[in-house]
Scaffold this motif. Structure first.
Motif, PDB file in Angstrom:
ATOM      1  N   LEU A  52     -15.857 -10.903 -37.985  1.00 41.43           N
ATOM      2  CA  LEU A  52     -15.285 -10.258 -39.161  1.00 41.43           C
ATOM      3  C   LEU A  52     -14.592 -11.272 -40.068  1.00 41.43           C
ATOM      4  N   LEU A  53     -13.902 -12.230 -39.472  1.00 41.56           N
ATOM      5  CA  LEU A  53     -13.231 -13.252 -40.278  1.00 41.56           C
ATOM      6  C   LEU A  53     -14.250 -14.164 -40.952  1.00 41.56           C
ATOM      7  N   ASP A  54     -15.356 -14.461 -40.258  1.00 47.29           N
ATOM      8  CA  ASP A  54     -16.417 -15.254 -40.893  1.00 47.29           C
ATOM      9  C   ASP A  54     -16.973 -14.540 -42.120  1.00 47.29           C
ATOM     10  N   ALA A  55     -17.119 -13.224 -42.000  1.00 44.17           N
ATOM     11  CA  ALA A  55     -17.674 -12.440 -43.107  1.00 44.17           C
ATOM     12  C   ALA A  55     -16.704 -12.329 -44.273  1.00 44.17           C
ATOM     13  N   ALA A  56     -15.425 -12.587 -44.019  1.00 43.76           N
ATOM     14  CA  ALA A  56     -14.407 -12.448 -45.064  1.00 43.76           C
ATOM     15  C   ALA A  56     -14.238 -13.703 -45.906  1.00 43.76           C
ATOM     16  N   GLU A  57     -14.958 -14.776 -45.570  1.00 40.61           N
ATOM     17  CA  GLU A  57     -14.878 -15.983 -46.396  1.00 40.61           C
ATOM     18  C   GLU A  57     -15.375 -15.655 -47.809  1.00 40.61           C
ATOM     19  N   PRO A  58     -14.797 -16.266 -48.866  1.00 34.91           N
ATOM     20  CA  PRO A  58     -13.742 -17.284 -48.868  1.00 34.91           C
ATOM     21  C   PRO A  58     -12.328 -16.719 -49.046  1.00 34.91           C
ATOM     22  N   ALA A  59     -12.143 -15.420 -48.862  1.00 36.34           N
ATOM     23  CA  ALA A  59     -10.805 -14.842 -49.004  1.00 36.34           C
ATOM     24  C   ALA A  59      -9.839 -15.419 -47.973  1.00 36.34           C
ATOM     25  N   VAL A  60     -10.354 -15.793 -46.799  1.00 40.93           N
ATOM     26  CA  VAL A  60      -9.526 -16.360 -45.741  1.00 40.93           C
ATOM     27  C   VAL A  60      -9.327 -17.849 -46.000  1.00 40.93           C
ATOM     28  N   ASP A  61      -8.084 -18.237 -46.226  1.00 38.62           N
ATOM     29  CA  ASP A  61      -7.770 -19.633 -46.501  1.00 38.62           C
ATOM     30  C   ASP A  61      -7.798 -20.467 -45.231  1.00 38.62           C
ATOM     31  N   ARG A  62      -7.257 -19.918 -44.146  1.00 40.99           N
ATOM     32  CA  ARG A  62      -7.296 -20.601 -42.866  1.00 40.99           C
ATOM     33  C   ARG A  62      -7.012 -19.607 -41.745  1.00 40.99           C
ATOM     34  N   ARG A  63      -7.395 -19.979 -40.539  1.00 39.93           N
ATOM     35  CA  ARG A  63      -7.095 -19.158 -39.365  1.00 39.93           C
ATOM     36  C   ARG A  63      -6.813 -20.082 -38.199  1.00 39.93           C
ATOM     37  N   GLU A  64      -5.882 -19.675 -37.384  1.00 41.95           N
ATOM     38  CA  GLU A  64      -5.439 -20.511 -36.279  1.00 41.95           C
ATOM     39  C   GLU A  64      -5.307 -19.647 -35.026  1.00 41.95           C
ATOM     40  N   THR A  65      -6.008 -20.023 -33.976  1.00 38.92           N
ATOM     41  CA  THR A  65      -5.945 -19.283 -32.722  1.00 38.92           C
ATOM     42  C   THR A  65      -4.867 -19.888 -31.830  1.00 38.92           C
ATOM     43  N   GLY A  66      -4.042 -19.019 -31.288  1.00 43.36           N
ATOM     44  CA  GLY A  66      -2.979 -19.484 -30.407  1.00 43.36           C
ATOM     45  C   GLY A  66      -2.526 -18.372 -29.490  1.00 43.36           C
ATOM     46  N   ASP A  67      -1.638 -18.706 -28.571  1.00 46.48           N
ATOM     47  CA  ASP A  67      -1.046 -17.747 -27.647  1.00 46.48           C
ATOM     48  C   ASP A  67      -2.104 -16.987 -26.860  1.00 46.48           C
ATOM     49  N   LEU A  68      -2.962 -17.747 -26.163  1.00 45.55           N
ATOM     50  CA  LEU A  68      -3.902 -17.142 -25.226  1.00 45.55           C
ATOM     51  C   LEU A  68      -3.172 -16.912 -23.908  1.00 45.55           C
ATOM     52  N   ARG A  69      -3.174 -15.656 -23.442  1.00 45.16           N
ATOM     53  CA  ARG A  69      -2.448 -15.317 -22.220  1.00 45.16           C
ATOM     54  C   ARG A  69      -3.330 -14.491 -21.282  1.00 45.16           C
ATOM     55  N   VAL A  70      -3.301 -14.854 -20.018  1.00 43.86           N
ATOM     56  CA  VAL A  70      -3.941 -14.066 -18.965  1.00 43.86           C
ATOM     57  C   VAL A  70      -2.946 -14.012 -17.812  1.00 43.86           C
ATOM     58  N   TRP A  71      -2.558 -12.819 -17.387  1.00 40.11           N
ATOM     59  CA  TRP A  71      -1.539 -12.718 -16.359  1.00 40.11           C
ATOM     60  C   TRP A  71      -1.802 -11.520 -15.432  1.00 40.11           C
ATOM     61  N   PRO A  72      -1.343 -11.636 -14.179  1.00 39.88           N
ATOM     62  CA  PRO A  72      -1.557 -10.559 -13.220  1.00 39.88           C
ATOM     63  C   PRO A  72      -0.438  -9.521 -13.270  1.00 39.88           C
ATOM     64  N   GLU A  73      -0.790  -8.298 -12.950  1.00 41.34           N
ATOM     65  CA  GLU A  73       0.196  -7.233 -12.765  1.00 41.34           C
ATOM     66  C   GLU A  73       0.300  -6.977 -11.257  1.00 41.34           C
ATOM     67  N   THR A  74       1.503  -7.116 -10.729  1.00 43.59           N
ATOM     68  CA  THR A  74       1.695  -6.972  -9.285  1.00 43.59           C
ATOM     69  C   THR A  74       2.604  -5.792  -8.975  1.00 43.59           C
ATOM     70  N   LYS A  75       2.510  -5.352  -7.740  1.00 40.44           N
ATOM     71  CA  LYS A  75       3.412  -4.306  -7.295  1.00 40.44           C
ATOM     72  C   LYS A  75       4.818  -4.873  -7.103  1.00 40.44           C
ATOM     73  N   ARG A  76       5.801  -4.037  -7.328  1.00 43.65           N
ATOM     74  CA  ARG A  76       7.169  -4.505  -7.173  1.00 43.65           C
ATOM     75  C   ARG A  76       7.480  -4.907  -5.740  1.00 43.65           C
ATOM     76  N   SER A  77       6.797  -4.302  -4.792  1.00 46.99           N
ATOM     77  CA  SER A  77       7.097  -4.558  -3.394  1.00 46.99           C
ATOM     78  C   SER A  77       6.470  -5.835  -2.849  1.00 46.99           C
ATOM     79  N   GLY A  78       5.646  -6.469  -3.658  1.00 46.04           N
ATOM     80  CA  GLY A  78       4.993  -7.672  -3.166  1.00 46.04           C
ATOM     81  C   GLY A  78       4.213  -8.383  -4.248  1.00 46.04           C
ATOM     82  N   GLU A  79       3.310  -9.262  -3.810  1.00 47.87           N
ATOM     83  CA  GLU A  79       2.532 -10.063  -4.755  1.00 47.87           C
ATOM     84  C   GLU A  79       1.091  -9.575  -4.884  1.00 47.87           C
TER      85      GLU A  79
END
Length: 214
Positions: A52-79
């Motif tokens: 979608l951002l590629d299709a929006a050129e040239p309205a998009v001046d720049r784009r920057e990818t950041g804050d990639l996060r992958v994390w587990p959800e664990t039970k409170r009683s353990g890991e």
């Protein structure tokens, strides 16, 4: 050493100018019990955002990818991992405000994608800054001449000019949209670019002719 009277003044200007840039963030998210599934979905949704951002050129001046996060959800009683979460955020800068609303809506209509913004601003090298500095100097000179005139004097020379700093004061608005899936109807969105306040100030010292004190 300077002979003769001196007048010290402060030149200052406040202006509101139209913004030149609009920034917003696009965050794709994924959740699943399997980590591999989360990574696959996250990559797929990030790729859809990129298309979608590629299709929006040239309205998009720049784009920057950041804050990639992958994390587990664990039970409170353990890991023991009960689920995996993932997210990747992209900051988009737009200069064509006529395309901004439509672009944000199209992005927000994607599956598990959140859009937040926009934040309005000026370019770092905006002519508005230079114009404000010139106006502040002109204000200092006008003030010095007014004081000199009140004393029956006139300004003769500039002794010192100090820049007190030019402070842009961006005004912003925030609109957040989170899509639950492609079937969701996108909300209507109207964006009004918000004026940006620019402030410039200088300190100046001038020599003046001898006052006429009656």
């Amino acid at each position: 050493m300077v002979d003769g009277p001196i007048v010290a003044v402060r030149g200052e200007v406040y202006r509101e100018v139209a913004p030149e840039l609009a920034r917003f963030t696009v965050t794709a998210t994924a959740r699943d019990r399997e980590r591999e599934a989360v990574l696959a979905r996250l990559a797929e949704r990030a790729a859809a955002v990129r298309v979608l951002l590629d299709a929006a050129e040239p309205a998009v001046d720049r784009r920057e990818t950041g804050d990639l996060r992958v994390w587990p959800e664990t039970k409170r009683s353990g890991e023991r991992v009960v689920a995996w979460h993932g997210s990747v955020a992209t900051t988009v800068t737009v200069t064509d405000f006529t395309a901004l609303g439509e672009l944000m809506l199209r992005l927000a209509d994607q599956d598990q994608v959140e859009v937040a913004g926009p934040w309005w601003s000026l370019r770092p090298d905006s002519p508005a800054y230079r114009e404000a500095r010139h106006a502040a100097i002109a204000d200092a000179l006008a003030r010095a001449r007014e004081y000199a005139e009140a004393l029956g004097s006139r300004v003769t020379a500039l002794l010192e000019l100090a820049d007190n700093g030019l402070a842009p004061q961006p005004m912003m608005t925030r609109a957040a949209f989170k899509s639950g899936g492609p079937a969701d109807a996108p909300p209507e969105l109207e964006l009004d670019p918000q004026p940006q306040s620019v402030h410039a100030a200088v300190e100046a010292r001038f020599t003046i002719t001898e006052p006429v004190l009656d």
